[in-house]
Design a protein around this motif. Structure first.
Motif, PDB file in Angstrom:
ATOM      1  N   ILE A  48      34.155  26.958  42.602  1.00  0.00           N
ATOM      2  CA  ILE A  48      33.585  28.208  42.111  1.00  0.00           C
ATOM      3  C   ILE A  48      33.952  28.407  40.648  1.00  0.00           C
ATOM      4  O   ILE A  48      33.113  28.755  39.814  1.00  0.00           O
ATOM      5  CB  ILE A  48      34.079  29.384  42.969  1.00  0.00           C
ATOM      6  N   ALA A  49      35.231  28.190  40.330  1.00  0.00           N
ATOM      7  CA  ALA A  49      35.689  28.370  38.953  1.00  0.00           C
ATOM      8  C   ALA A  49      34.983  27.413  38.007  1.00  0.00           C
ATOM      9  O   ALA A  49      34.551  27.805  36.914  1.00  0.00           O
ATOM     10  CB  ALA A  49      37.198  28.175  38.876  1.00  0.00           C
ATOM     11  N   LEU A  50      34.845  26.163  38.393  1.00  0.00           N
ATOM     12  CA  LEU A  50      34.211  25.178  37.513  1.00  0.00           C
ATOM     13  C   LEU A  50      32.732  25.480  37.301  1.00  0.00           C
ATOM     14  O   LEU A  50      32.183  25.209  36.233  1.00  0.00           O
ATOM     15  CB  LEU A  50      34.396  23.773  38.089  1.00  0.00           C
ATOM     16  N   ALA A  51      32.087  26.053  38.308  1.00  0.00           N
ATOM     17  CA  ALA A  51      30.698  26.469  38.118  1.00  0.00           C
ATOM     18  C   ALA A  51      30.614  27.558  37.057  1.00  0.00           C
ATOM     19  O   ALA A  51      29.730  27.540  36.192  1.00  0.00           O
ATOM     20  CB  ALA A  51      30.121  26.961  39.445  1.00  0.00           C
ATOM     21  N   GLY A  62      29.290  36.143  28.617  1.00  0.00           N
ATOM     22  CA  GLY A  62      28.372  37.188  29.035  1.00  0.00           C
ATOM     23  C   GLY A  62      27.324  36.716  30.018  1.00  0.00           C
ATOM     24  O   GLY A  62      26.748  37.527  30.747  1.00  0.00           O
ATOM     25  N   ALA A  63      27.059  35.415  30.051  1.00  0.00           N
ATOM     26  CA  ALA A  63      26.059  34.882  30.974  1.00  0.00           C
ATOM     27  C   ALA A  63      26.598  34.680  32.376  1.00  0.00           C
ATOM     28  O   ALA A  63      25.830  34.429  33.310  1.00  0.00           O
ATOM     29  CB  ALA A  63      25.513  33.548  30.442  1.00  0.00           C
ATOM     30  N   VAL A  64      27.912  34.775  32.537  1.00  0.00           N
ATOM     31  CA  VAL A  64      28.533  34.540  33.841  1.00  0.00           C
ATOM     32  C   VAL A  64      28.390  35.786  34.701  1.00  0.00           C
ATOM     33  O   VAL A  64      28.705  36.896  34.276  1.00  0.00           O
ATOM     34  CB  VAL A  64      30.018  34.176  33.693  1.00  0.00           C
ATOM     35  N   SER A  65      27.906  35.608  35.893  1.00  0.00           N
ATOM     36  CA  SER A  65      27.827  36.674  36.876  1.00  0.00           C
ATOM     37  C   SER A  65      28.002  36.057  38.250  1.00  0.00           C
ATOM     38  O   SER A  65      27.860  34.847  38.437  1.00  0.00           O
ATOM     39  CB  SER A  65      26.481  37.411  36.796  1.00  0.00           C
ATOM     40  N   GLU A  89      38.010  38.729  38.961  1.00  0.00           N
ATOM     41  CA  GLU A  89      38.764  37.651  39.603  1.00  0.00           C
ATOM     42  C   GLU A  89      38.133  36.292  39.325  1.00  0.00           C
ATOM     43  O   GLU A  89      38.833  35.283  39.163  1.00  0.00           O
ATOM     44  CB  GLU A  89      38.838  37.907  41.119  1.00  0.00           C
ATOM     45  N   LEU A  90      36.804  36.256  39.235  1.00  0.00           N
ATOM     46  CA  LEU A  90      36.117  35.014  38.894  1.00  0.00           C
ATOM     47  C   LEU A  90      36.541  34.528  37.516  1.00  0.00           C
ATOM     48  O   LEU A  90      36.842  33.334  37.328  1.00  0.00           O
ATOM     49  CB  LEU A  90      34.607  35.234  38.934  1.00  0.00           C
ATOM     50  N   VAL A  91      36.580  35.422  36.536  1.00  0.00           N
ATOM     51  CA  VAL A  91      36.973  35.033  35.183  1.00  0.00           C
ATOM     52  C   VAL A  91      38.427  34.563  35.168  1.00  0.00           C
ATOM     53  O   VAL A  91      38.764  33.598  34.467  1.00  0.00           O
ATOM     54  CB  VAL A  91      36.749  36.201  34.202  1.00  0.00           C
ATOM     55  N   ALA A  92      39.293  35.218  35.940  1.00  0.00           N
ATOM     56  CA  ALA A  92      40.687  34.771  36.012  1.00  0.00           C
ATOM     57  C   ALA A  92      40.769  33.338  36.525  1.00  0.00           C
ATOM     58  O   ALA A  92      41.542  32.514  36.007  1.00  0.00           O
ATOM     59  CB  ALA A  92      41.489  35.712  36.911  1.00  0.00           C
ATOM     60  N   LEU A 131      37.114  31.387  26.008  1.00  0.00           N
ATOM     61  CA  LEU A 131      38.498  31.738  26.337  1.00  0.00           C
ATOM     62  C   LEU A 131      39.040  32.809  25.397  1.00  0.00           C
ATOM     63  O   LEU A 131      39.915  33.593  25.781  1.00  0.00           O
ATOM     64  CB  LEU A 131      39.391  30.500  26.274  1.00  0.00           C
ATOM     65  N   LEU A 132      38.540  32.836  24.166  1.00  0.00           N
ATOM     66  CA  LEU A 132      38.986  33.864  23.223  1.00  0.00           C
ATOM     67  C   LEU A 132      38.678  35.255  23.745  1.00  0.00           C
ATOM     68  O   LEU A 132      39.450  36.200  23.550  1.00  0.00           O
ATOM     69  CB  LEU A 132      38.310  33.647  21.866  1.00  0.00           C
ATOM     70  N   GLU A 133      37.551  35.391  24.399  1.00  0.00           N
ATOM     71  CA  GLU A 133      37.142  36.682  24.955  1.00  0.00           C
ATOM     72  C   GLU A 133      37.815  36.939  26.295  1.00  0.00           C
ATOM     73  O   GLU A 133      38.132  38.089  26.627  1.00  0.00           O
ATOM     74  CB  GLU A 133      35.624  36.681  25.122  1.00  0.00           C
ATOM     75  N   ALA A 134      38.050  35.889  27.048  1.00  0.00           N
ATOM     76  CA  ALA A 134      38.549  36.044  28.417  1.00  0.00           C
ATOM     77  C   ALA A 134      40.059  36.251  28.488  1.00  0.00           C
ATOM     78  O   ALA A 134      40.571  36.688  29.520  1.00  0.00           O
ATOM     79  CB  ALA A 134      38.164  34.825  29.253  1.00  0.00           C
ATOM     80  N   THR A 135      40.776  35.929  27.418  1.00  0.00           N
ATOM     81  CA  THR A 135      42.243  35.974  27.480  1.00  0.00           C
ATOM     82  C   THR A 135      42.817  37.107  26.644  1.00  0.00           C
ATOM     83  O   THR A 135      43.835  36.940  25.957  1.00  0.00           O
ATOM     84  CB  THR A 135      42.851  34.631  27.032  1.00  0.00           C
TER      85      THR A 135
END
Length: 255
Positions: A48-51, A62-65, A89-92, A131-135
């Protein structure tokens, strides 16, 4: 990485304890077994994470949902929710999957080890700019991300810094790396698209017409063009930060 708030979750009023607990279970607990009911094809948290990582690498965070990831995995969104409760949780999970496992410490003293750490962190941001946005912000960090912090702090052992000083030193270095990576991301991800190159490109016509009003800036840009030294902001800033940290370490150790 680079945000001390990330390890102080109770300091932010927006912290969602429920979402945080769910992320902790996913990142640190044993992987959940397959749901009692659902599609015959089993999913894994890693898959799931790799997808999600694949989508973010290609189109940005922003395209991840949940819907997009479910589509990539050829399952329904409801099936995906049986494994991951929501996008946070998906982004984590994606951050944990995108970060490489921290390697062994580099050889040499504290300075050499921090330099290698900083360059590897920069390479990670270039590999996965999202990762800059996610962390940033208050969030749960997984074993790999904490492993990166552990490696940097371990490099400063023996420097006689307080715990707060060591943490601040790591955040300072990571913040510089993040800043340069952000500049490159804003410039479209071009390697070496540092502040000097962007400034020169932006101001070229303006300085040609109005340069006499800004003689110091004009002289600096002319020197860069003539003698080089452009786009070395990562190395220059890193060296200056470590120079200053070295003075503190020398005072503490009597070196």
């Amino acid at each position: 990485m680079g945000e001390r708030k990330g390890i102080e979750p109770m300091a932010d009023e927006q912290w969602d304890a429920g979402a945080g607990a769910a992320a902790v279970r996913l990142l640190w607990g044993p992987p959940p077994g397959p749901p009692a009911r659902g599609p015959k094809r089993g999913l894994t948290l890693e898959g799931i994470a790799l997808a999600g990582v694949g989508i973010a690498d290609a189109e940005g965070l922003g395209a991840v949902s949940m819907q997009r990831v479910a589509g990539e995995l050829a399952v329904t969104k409801m099936a995906l929710y049986r494994y991951v409760p929501g996008k946070a949780e998906l982004v984590a999970l994606m951050v944990e999957a995108a970060l490489p496992v921290p390697g062994p410490a580099a050889l040499g003293g504290w300075r050499e080890r921090i330099e290698v750490w900083a360059r590897e962190l920069y390479a990670g941001f270039r590999r996965h700019p999202w990762l800059l946005e996610a962390t940033v912000g208050v969030r749960v960090m997984g074993p790999r991300e904490l492993g990166w912090m552990e490696r940097a702090l371990a490099a400063l052992e023996g420097c006689r810094l307080s715990g707060a000083e060591a943490m601040d030193a790591v955040v300072l270095v990571a913040g510089h790396v993040r800043g340069i990576a952000e500049q490159e991301r804003a410039a479209g991800g071009a390697a070496g698209a540092g502040p000097d190159a962007q400034l020169a490109a932006m101001l070229g016509e303006v300085m040609r017409v109005h340069g006499e009003r800004f003689p110091a800036l004009g002289a600096a840009l002319a020197s860069v063009a003539e003698h080089g030294g452009q786009d070395q902001a990562l190395e220059f800033g890193l060296e200056r930060i470590l120079d200053g940290l070295g003075l503190l370490v020398a005072r503490r150790t009597g070196g």
